[in-house]
Design a protein around this motif. Structure first.
Motif, PDB file in Angstrom:
ATOM      1  N   GLN A 318       0.839  -1.202   0.000  1.00  0.00           N
ATOM      2  CA  GLN A 318       0.000   0.000   0.000  1.00  0.00           C
ATOM      3  C   GLN A 318       0.872   1.249   0.000  1.00  0.00           C
ATOM      4  OE1 GLN A 318      -1.048   2.331   2.816  1.00  0.00           O
ATOM      5  NE2 GLN A 318      -2.202   3.423   1.265  1.00  0.00           N
ATOM      6  N   ALA A 321       2.318   1.590  -3.446  1.00  0.00           N
ATOM      7  CA  ALA A 321       1.330   2.099  -4.387  1.00  0.00           C
ATOM      8  C   ALA A 321       1.154   3.597  -4.226  1.00  0.00           C
ATOM      9  CB  ALA A 321      -0.005   1.383  -4.181  1.00  0.00           C
ATOM     10  N   THR A 322       1.185   4.066  -2.974  1.00  0.00           N
ATOM     11  CA  THR A 322       1.066   5.492  -2.718  1.00  0.00           C
ATOM     12  C   THR A 322       2.224   6.244  -3.352  1.00  0.00           C
ATOM     13  OG1 THR A 322      -0.051   5.056  -0.628  1.00  0.00           O
ATOM     14  CG2 THR A 322       0.868   7.240  -0.916  1.00  0.00           C
ATOM     15  N   ALA A 327      -2.730   3.200  -8.569  1.00  0.00           N
ATOM     16  CA  ALA A 327      -3.681   2.352  -7.863  1.00  0.00           C
ATOM     17  C   ALA A 327      -3.607   0.899  -8.319  1.00  0.00           C
ATOM     18  CB  ALA A 327      -5.103   2.886  -8.075  1.00  0.00           C
ATOM     19  N   TYR A 330      -1.949  -1.573  -5.909  1.00  0.00           N
ATOM     20  CA  TYR A 330      -2.543  -1.788  -4.588  1.00  0.00           C
ATOM     21  C   TYR A 330      -3.114  -3.195  -4.442  1.00  0.00           C
ATOM     22  CZ  TYR A 330      -5.819  -1.380  -0.693  1.00  0.00           C
ATOM     23  OH  TYR A 330      -6.508  -1.588   0.479  1.00  0.00           O
ATOM     24  N   LEU A 402      -6.843   5.454  -5.842  1.00  0.00           N
ATOM     25  CA  LEU A 402      -6.267   4.619  -4.786  1.00  0.00           C
ATOM     26  C   LEU A 402      -7.091   4.717  -3.508  1.00  0.00           C
ATOM     27  CD1 LEU A 402      -4.125   2.717  -3.797  1.00  0.00           C
ATOM     28  CD2 LEU A 402      -2.577   4.651  -3.460  1.00  0.00           C
ATOM     29  N   LYS A 405      -9.940   2.364  -3.657  1.00  0.00           N
ATOM     30  CA  LYS A 405      -9.568   0.967  -3.447  1.00  0.00           C
ATOM     31  C   LYS A 405      -9.345   0.675  -1.962  1.00  0.00           C
ATOM     32  CE  LYS A 405      -7.867  -0.331  -7.982  1.00  0.00           C
ATOM     33  NZ  LYS A 405      -6.950  -1.233  -8.697  1.00  0.00           N
TER      34      LYS A 405
END
Length: 531
Positions: A318, A321-322, A327, A330, A402, A405
């Motif tokens: 996570q 992904a940030t 996204a 993720y 994101l 999600k």
């Protein structure tokens, strides 16, 4: 005896006061700064636009106390009405109606703020002395078994069966009577809010408290504030009465809370010289899942959250992904799961449906439990505090790809854990009223929409808008909590956080405010020497 607390009936209008420090706001930030400054013999005036409601004025009525303690009676929402903004409008601020969860700042946040945002003087070794002092003052300790209500116990059993990592939640309580009215203010002074801890200590030290007093125009010239105008509130209407008084001060501290500090500075027309003002706003959006059981739950008794599930609060994928702003990378995680605690009126508002569907849940309200997921806001998808054309505040918070999600995964895990806890039916709080009869129906979440009202959410943990950092282009205050371009204007609340604090921010706010108080005291003392 010298008067220390002033309310709406004590003002005539036209008065003038002199002090060393004016603190705008009396929540975790303002009260902590005032206490720490007054400990050092510095003269302080605390300003609070809301009323003064000690425990003797609390009645445990859900609707009455919403009017007394909550900003805009808890009806304020984000720009699309998709998220309720829960903040304080009373002496003691949100700490009077908070859950009393009291976490130290997560180490990964401290590291991120230091390494990426170049914040100085707020490392673990700087904060630990403040944490230790505050934890002793507020009797912060892990929740023992006596504080577990039925929903907390069910969540503990479910997470143990799922092998999810969880913990006893640290609490700021003393001699708790387990009434369950935490969100209506503690009538028994057991919850260690600012109303019963730092504010009384500041007053004992000589500080003055002006309730029903809204901070207005700052008086300043050439980067130095010298005072401000204060509007007297009419408590019956919660509007300005038209009467004012003024205060002269050596220094001014803005501590109006994450929803309001940046807005207050924007009202002073500072946005033109502070381009980051109002930007980078976080608020821990929280999704809600209701669950029907075969037995009584009575979720509004005992404390709200004694058991917290941090299995999915931080996941390496996570974070990655940030950082990638992608996204597609993720998988899961990015939130803290907890039991929920709502009283009947709030439950009626967050249980979707009309007619017989809504009635089924309401007539079995004692058997309704559920959970909440506090989302750790995505750094690249933060919101913004704005000033609308009519001069009112707007909390603009769009849900990026994101963020959506993370919210959906948080709901998924809530559905699964509630069924593991023994629920016979689970309902997502949102206009679609997505209902599950078993965990096998989890694919129904693919129907979830994120349009306004698609989810019923609340956000009592605002941060940002006055981000701390080095550059005036990307931050509002420096590491001394001083507003860029000003000599003696400071900010001390969650609005200085560069990103989401991830967990309940109350203890972080207080510890940061202790550090701010030290810098303010140094300025006050140096100013007197120069004079």
């Amino acid at each position: 005896m010298r008067k220390s607390i002033y309310e709406y009936s004590d003002y005539n209008g036209g008065e003038h006061f002199n002090t060393q420090v004016v603190v705008i706001g009396t929540g975790c930030g303002g009260a902590s700064v005032a206490k720490k400054l007054s400990d050092q013999g510095i003269d302080v005036i605390l300003l609070e636009q809301g009323g003064y409601y000690p425990s003797s004025k609390m009645d445990q009525n859900e609707l009455n106390m919403a009017g007394k303690l909550y900003g805009e009676r808890s009806f304020a929402t984000s720009h699309d009405a998709g998220n309720v903004l829960a903040y304080g409008n009373n002496v003691g601020g949100a700490s009077v109606h908070y859950w009393a969860d009291s976490y130290r700042t997560p180490p990964e946040k401290i590291q991120r703020w230091r390494d990426h945002f170049q914040i100085e003087g707020h490392d673990t070794e700087d904060l630990n002395p403040a944490f230790e002092e505050i934890e002793a003052e507020l009797n912060i300790h892990q929740a023992d078994d006596s504080l577990f209500n039925t929903m907390n116990s069910k969540l503990r059993s479910a997470t143990e069966a799922l092998n999810w990592h969880a913990h006893r939640v640290p609490q700021a309580r003393k001699n708790c009577l387990k009434s369950g009215h935490c969100m209506q203010g503690c009538r028994y002074d057991a919850k260690q809010s600012q109303l019963v801890t730092h504010i009384p200590k500041a007053l004992k030290n000589g500080a003055k408290l002006f309730a029903d007093a809204r901070a207005g125009k700052l008086i300043h010239s050439k980067g130095k504030v010298t005072g401000l105008e204060v509007g007297i509130m009419d408590r019956a209407s919660n509007k300005l009465s038209g009467k004012y008084f003024t205060i002269s001060a050596t220094s001014i501290v803005v501590a109006a809370g994450g929803f309001n500090s940046s807005f207050y500075l924007m009202q002073q027309t500072f946005a033109s010289t502070l381009p980051a003002l109002g930007k980078y706003f976080s608020m821990n959006p929280s999704t809600i899942v209701h669950a029907m059981f075969d037995e009584d739950i009575t979720q509004w008794r005992n404390i709200p959250a004694a058991w917290g599930v941090d299995e999915y609060r931080i996941r390496t994928h996570q974070i990655q992904a940030t950082k990638d702003q992608n996204a597609d990378n993720y998988t899961e995680g990015g939130y803290l799961l907890m039991p929920n605690q709502l009283h009947p009126a709030a439950l009626a508002a967050t249980i979707p449906g009309i007619g017989k569907d809504h009635r089924e849940w309401m007539k079995n309200l004692n058997q309704v439990g559920g959970t909440i997921a506090w989302m750790d806001d995505i750094e690249e998808e933060l919101g913004e505090i704005r000033v609308k054309d009519d001069g009112h505040r707007e909390v603009f918070y769009e849900y990026g790809p994101l963020t959506k999600k993370v919210l959906k995964d948080g709901i998924k895990k809530q559905v699964l854990v509630n069924f593991q806890a023994g629920a016979k039916k689970v309902l997502v709080a949102g206009i679609q009223a997505i209902t599950f009869e078993s965990a096998d129906q989890i694919d129904k979440l693919e129907e979830l929409k994120f349009e306004a009202g698609g989810l019923f959410m609340a956000s009592p943990h605002p941060g940002g808008g006055c981000r701390m950092g080095r550059s005036i282009e990307s931050s509002v205050v420096d590491s001394k909590h001083r507003v860029h371009g000003f000599e003696n204007l400071f900010v001390a609340d969650s609005s200085v956080f560069p990103t989401s604090s991830s967990l309940d921010p109350s203890l972080t706010i207080m510890a940061f405010s202790y550090i701010a108080a030290n810098h303010i005291a140094q300025y006050i003392n140096s100013s007197e020497v120069d004079a």
